[in-house]
Design an enzyme around this catalytic site. Structure first.
Site, PDB file in Angstrom:
ATOM      1  N   ASN A  65      37.188  39.300  45.901  1.00 49.54           N
ATOM      2  CA  ASN A  65      38.509  39.189  45.273  1.00 49.54           C
ATOM      3  C   ASN A  65      39.224  40.537  45.274  1.00 49.54           C
ATOM      4  O   ASN A  65      40.432  40.602  45.523  1.00 49.54           O
ATOM      5  CB  ASN A  65      38.389  38.653  43.841  1.00 49.54           C
ATOM      6  CG  ASN A  65      38.302  37.144  43.815  1.00 49.54           C
ATOM      7  OD1 ASN A  65      39.302  36.465  44.034  1.00 49.54           O
ATOM      8  ND2 ASN A  65      37.112  36.609  43.605  1.00 49.54           N
ATOM      9  N   LEU A  90      31.454  41.135  34.653  1.00 53.50           N
ATOM     10  CA  LEU A  90      30.630  40.277  33.802  1.00 53.50           C
ATOM     11  C   LEU A  90      30.474  40.741  32.362  1.00 53.50           C
ATOM     12  O   LEU A  90      29.940  40.022  31.533  1.00 53.50           O
ATOM     13  CB  LEU A  90      29.252  40.079  34.453  1.00 53.50           C
ATOM     14  CG  LEU A  90      29.324  39.485  35.864  1.00 53.50           C
ATOM     15  CD1 LEU A  90      27.936  39.216  36.407  1.00 53.50           C
ATOM     16  CD2 LEU A  90      30.169  38.224  35.904  1.00 53.50           C
ATOM     17  N   HIS A 105      38.306  32.953  36.566  1.00 56.37           N
ATOM     18  CA  HIS A 105      37.061  32.246  36.273  1.00 56.37           C
ATOM     19  C   HIS A 105      36.904  31.123  37.298  1.00 56.37           C
ATOM     20  O   HIS A 105      37.873  30.401  37.578  1.00 56.37           O
ATOM     21  CB  HIS A 105      37.106  31.678  34.850  1.00 56.37           C
ATOM     22  CG  HIS A 105      35.804  31.087  34.430  1.00 56.37           C
ATOM     23  ND1 HIS A 105      34.733  31.868  34.044  1.00 56.37           N
ATOM     24  CD2 HIS A 105      35.384  29.800  34.371  1.00 56.37           C
ATOM     25  CE1 HIS A 105      33.707  31.077  33.759  1.00 56.37           C
ATOM     26  NE2 HIS A 105      34.076  29.830  33.942  1.00 56.37           N
ATOM     27  N   GLU A 148      40.559  31.377  45.125  1.00 60.75           N
ATOM     28  CA  GLU A 148      40.729  32.647  44.402  1.00 60.75           C
ATOM     29  C   GLU A 148      41.476  33.668  45.256  1.00 60.75           C
ATOM     30  O   GLU A 148      42.408  34.328  44.789  1.00 60.75           O
ATOM     31  CB  GLU A 148      39.358  33.210  43.996  1.00 60.75           C
ATOM     32  CG  GLU A 148      38.651  32.331  42.989  1.00 60.75           C
ATOM     33  CD  GLU A 148      37.352  32.933  42.472  1.00 60.75           C
ATOM     34  OE1 GLU A 148      37.012  32.670  41.313  1.00 60.75           O
ATOM     35  OE2 GLU A 148      36.665  33.655  43.228  1.00 60.75           O
TER      36      GLU A 148
HETATM   37  C1  GAR Z   1      34.362  35.073  41.518  1.00 63.69           C
HETATM   38  O1  GAR Z   1      34.128  33.771  41.962  1.00 63.69           O
HETATM   39  C2  GAR Z   1      34.873  35.057  40.088  1.00 63.69           C
HETATM   40  O2  GAR Z   1      35.620  33.927  39.771  1.00 63.69           O
HETATM   41  C3  GAR Z   1      33.563  35.048  39.328  1.00 63.69           C
HETATM   42  O3  GAR Z   1      32.740  35.957  40.021  1.00 63.69           O
HETATM   43  C4  GAR Z   1      33.047  35.851  41.413  1.00 63.69           C
HETATM   44  C5  GAR Z   1      33.163  37.260  41.986  1.00 63.69           C
HETATM   45  O4  GAR Z   1      33.223  37.212  43.365  1.00 63.69           O
HETATM   46  N1  GAR Z   1      33.768  35.438  37.958  1.00 63.69           N
HETATM   47  C6  GAR Z   1      33.096  34.887  36.955  1.00 63.69           C
HETATM   48  O5  GAR Z   1      32.237  34.055  37.120  1.00 63.69           O
HETATM   49  C7  GAR Z   1      33.508  35.399  35.573  1.00 63.69           C
HETATM   50  N2  GAR Z   1      32.963  34.572  34.559  1.00 63.69           N
HETATM   51  P1  GAR Z   1      33.630  38.489  44.210  1.00 63.69           P
HETATM   52  O6  GAR Z   1      32.763  39.662  43.730  1.00 63.69           O
HETATM   53  O7  GAR Z   1      33.325  38.128  45.628  1.00 63.69           O
HETATM   54  O8  GAR Z   1      35.095  38.751  43.981  1.00 63.69           O
END
Ligand code: GAR
Length: 187
Positions: free
Chosen positions: A14, A84, A103, A173
């Site tokens: 992201n 987190l 989320h 996302e």
């Molecule tokens: C994402 O899918 C985000 O929505 C999730 O962690 C992932 C990070 O992916 N967030 C949560 O679960 C928060 N509760 P990334 O490191 O590839 O961006």
């Protein structure tokens, strides 16, 4: 030029999507990446993109020093992208309505402490839900409960695994998060 600070603990896909989006769109740039993990993928992204980064410990988080360091970047938005830890109240008070989170589910479903990444997708699969999606929301003092800015949905297919569902969710996302940030900064 708006400054964005990204908080991330994981792979950083992201963060990558947001950085890439603002290379060619809008009047913003990612000024700083903050992580609680020195070996997180997002740190490699920061290094590759020559974006300053900060690795924080639980004690430092919310202390005056970190708040002061963040203030130096004059951030228009603090963007949690797979971060987190719970954001301390001191930070929420310093940056009211300026902290947002993404989320990987349709909140209020599957939110709260410990609900992240594959834990969320496994819960959706175990419940045999027909759809899932993403929620982009403001961060307040309670996990995953701030005002919702945008939700987007996708189907859960028969035969989906946590990995295949995560991949579909990540696509949503990467499309919506940079655009929501651009929208918020333009308001
Ligand atoms: C994402 O899918 C985000 O929505 C999730 O962690 C992932 C990070 O992916 N967030 C949560 O679960 C928060 N509760 P990334 O490191 O590839 O961006």
């Amino acid at each position: 030029m708006h400054s964005i600070v990204i908080f991330a603990s994981g792979r950083g896909s992201n963060a990558r999507a947001i950085i890439d989006h603002f290379k060619t769109n809008g009047n913003a740039r990612v000024a700083l990446i903050v992580s609680n993990k020195a070996d997180a993928g997002v740190i490699a992204v920061a290094e590759e993109e020559r974006i300053p980064f900060l690795v924080i410990g639980k004690k430092t988080f919310g202390e005056t020093l970190l708040v002061e360091q963040l203030m130096e970047y004059k951030p228009s938005l603090l963007v949690l992208a797979g971060f987190l830890w719970k954001v301390p109240d001191s930070l929420i008070k310093t940056f009211p309505e300026k902290i947002i989170n993404i989320h990987p589910a349709l909140l209020p479903l599957y939110g709260g402490k410990g609900m992240y990444g594959h834990h969320v997708h496994n819960a959706v699969l175990n419940a045999r839900d027909a759809e899932s999606g993403i929620t982009i929301h403001y961060v307040n003092e309670v996990y995953d409960s701030g005002n919702i800015i945008l939700q987007a949905r996708c189907p859960v297919n028969s035969g989906d695994t946590a990995d295949s569902l995560a991949e579909r969710i990540h696509k949503l996302e990467h499309f919506y998060y940079p655009r929501v940030i651009e929208y918020l900064l333009g308001q």
